[in-house]
Enzyme design. Structure first.
Site, PDB file in Angstrom:
ATOM      1  N   ARG A  70       6.073 -16.492   3.603  1.00  0.00           N
ATOM      2  CA  ARG A  70       4.617 -17.055   3.266  1.00  0.00           C
ATOM      3  C   ARG A  70       4.022 -16.776   1.952  1.00  0.00           C
ATOM      4  O   ARG A  70       3.791 -17.502   1.157  1.00  0.00           O
ATOM      5  CB  ARG A  70       3.514 -16.383   4.286  1.00  0.00           C
ATOM      6  CG  ARG A  70       2.348 -17.375   4.286  1.00  0.00           C
ATOM      7  CD  ARG A  70       1.571 -16.581   5.633  1.00  0.00           C
ATOM      8  NE  ARG A  70       1.841 -17.085   6.778  1.00  0.00           N
ATOM      9  CZ  ARG A  70       1.774 -18.324   7.470  1.00  0.00           C
ATOM     10  NH1 ARG A  70       1.415 -19.296   6.849  1.00  0.00           N
ATOM     11  NH2 ARG A  70       2.328 -18.535   8.631  1.00  0.00           N
ATOM     12  N   ARG A  96      -1.827 -24.626   7.240  1.00  0.00           N
ATOM     13  CA  ARG A  96      -1.194 -23.439   7.073  1.00  0.00           C
ATOM     14  C   ARG A  96      -1.991 -22.333   6.665  1.00  0.00           C
ATOM     15  O   ARG A  96      -3.311 -22.287   6.500  1.00  0.00           O
ATOM     16  CB  ARG A  96      -0.633 -23.439   5.435  1.00  0.00           C
ATOM     17  CG  ARG A  96       0.509 -24.581   5.167  1.00  0.00           C
ATOM     18  CD  ARG A  96       1.857 -24.091   5.701  1.00  0.00           C
ATOM     19  NE  ARG A  96       2.359 -22.696   4.955  1.00  0.00           N
ATOM     20  CZ  ARG A  96       3.271 -22.166   5.446  1.00  0.00           C
ATOM     21  NH1 ARG A  96       3.961 -22.583   6.330  1.00  0.00           N
ATOM     22  NH2 ARG A  96       3.577 -20.817   4.788  1.00  0.00           N
ATOM     23  N   HIS A 114     -12.809 -28.219   8.779  1.00  0.00           N
ATOM     24  CA  HIS A 114     -12.306 -27.532  10.216  1.00  0.00           C
ATOM     25  C   HIS A 114     -13.207 -28.185  11.314  1.00  0.00           C
ATOM     26  O   HIS A 114     -14.420 -28.377  11.246  1.00  0.00           O
ATOM     27  CB  HIS A 114     -12.647 -26.083  10.183  1.00  0.00           C
ATOM     28  CG  HIS A 114     -11.981 -25.436  11.510  1.00  0.00           C
ATOM     29  ND1 HIS A 114     -10.808 -25.292  11.737  1.00  0.00           N
ATOM     30  CD2 HIS A 114     -12.723 -25.045  12.426  1.00  0.00           C
ATOM     31  CE1 HIS A 114     -10.438 -24.832  12.921  1.00  0.00           C
ATOM     32  NE2 HIS A 114     -11.831 -24.848  13.621  1.00  0.00           N
ATOM     33  N   LEU A 149      -9.533 -16.376   8.046  1.00  0.00           N
ATOM     34  CA  LEU A 149      -9.187 -17.876   8.509  1.00  0.00           C
ATOM     35  C   LEU A 149     -10.323 -18.570   9.094  1.00  0.00           C
ATOM     36  O   LEU A 149     -11.303 -18.028   9.841  1.00  0.00           O
ATOM     37  CB  LEU A 149      -8.081 -17.700   9.642  1.00  0.00           C
ATOM     38  CG  LEU A 149      -7.627 -18.965  10.216  1.00  0.00           C
ATOM     39  CD1 LEU A 149      -6.998 -19.860   9.276  1.00  0.00           C
ATOM     40  CD2 LEU A 149      -6.689 -18.864  11.500  1.00  0.00           C
ATOM     41  N   GLN A 176     -14.109 -37.092  13.892  1.00  0.00           N
ATOM     42  CA  GLN A 176     -13.489 -37.511  12.788  1.00  0.00           C
ATOM     43  C   GLN A 176     -14.357 -38.181  11.893  1.00  0.00           C
ATOM     44  O   GLN A 176     -14.254 -38.350  10.479  1.00  0.00           O
ATOM     45  CB  GLN A 176     -11.884 -38.160  12.845  1.00  0.00           C
ATOM     46  CG  GLN A 176     -11.049 -36.984  12.889  1.00  0.00           C
ATOM     47  CD  GLN A 176      -9.817 -37.400  12.289  1.00  0.00           C
ATOM     48  OE1 GLN A 176      -9.564 -38.534  12.181  1.00  0.00           O
ATOM     49  NE2 GLN A 176      -9.107 -36.269  11.812  1.00  0.00           N
TER      50      GLN A 176
END
Ligand code: GAR
Length: 220
Positions: A70, A96, A114, A149, A176
């Site tokens: 990574r 990722r 998100h 994260l 969306q």
């Protein structure tokens, strides 16, 4: 950012690129005065790359599978991104986990979208998890990216209802539609200099934003 120099934006994608398309559409209509400088995908053959090609935006692939770790991938990605001299890096469905070196390098100049009302439902399968939890509303968050994260300070959230007949798919569609409104808005704020991150917090027009960011509430 002065009005003579457009904000240079590099967009990172991993898939379909509908959020990228929303940015392209806003830019092309004059709503979003930025320069979409490059689109980079970590996966070959995704539809988002075709969207970039169709819009005449330089685009490329940096396949994470070609890197042994990574850390090595993120180092190479930094080099590629920085070759485009971005003012802002936009993660648009870039799936990722990022190293602290990467998030630190772009601290205060990288946004993510998100599909949940953060801090709820970090990670994957957010729509199904909201339904399974019996929530009455759900939504999407744009936030600055930090080492945590899905954890950086929120910029804007859109909130929608969950209806009893909803499936993860119908709920995803409702969310969306909001993603495609709030991401161009957040990028526009940043590009105009109205939005910035300071001491781990989001400020809009010099005012501290609440924990959820600027809230656009379609629920109730
Ligand atoms: C979007 O729904 C975005 O919110 C989500 O991936 C999708 C990408 O769609 N991002 C994440 O889950 C990040 N944790 P798109 O490729 O059509 O823009």
């Amino acid at each position: 950012m002065t009005s003579t120099k457009l904000c240079r934006v590099v967009v990172l994608i991993s898939g379909g690129g509908t959020n990228l398309q929303a940015l392209i559409d806003a830019q092309q209509s004059g709503e979003l005065p930025v320069q979409l400088t490059a689109v980079i995908s970590n996966r070959p053959g995704v539809k988002g790359l075709q969207r970039a090609a169709d819009a005449g935006i330089p685009h490329g692939i940096l396949d994470h599978k070609a890197y042994e770790s990574r850390e090595h991938f993120d180092e190479a990605l930094i080099q590629l991104i920085d070759s485009h001299k971005p003012d802002l890096v936009v993660l648009a469905g870039f799936m990722r986990i990022l190293t602290p070196a990467f998030t630190g390098h772009y601290l205060g100049r990288m946004l993510n979208i998100h599909p949940s009302l953060l801090p709820k439902y970090q990670g994957l399968h957010t729509h199904q998890r909201a339904i399974d939890a019996g929530d009455s509303c759900h939504g999407v968050t744009v936030h600055f990216v930090t080492a945590e994260l899905d954890g950086g300070p929120a910029v804007v959230q859109a909130k929608v209802n969950i209806f009893p007949e909803d499936t993860a798919d119908t709920l995803a569609q409702r969310v969306q539609a909001q993603e495609h409104i709030i991401y161009p808005l957040a990028v526009k704020w940043f590009a105009s200099g109205d939005l910035l991150m300071e001491n781990g917090l989001s400020l809009l027009n010099g005012e501290l934003l609440p924990h959820c960011g600027h809230l656009i509430d379609h629920s109730g």
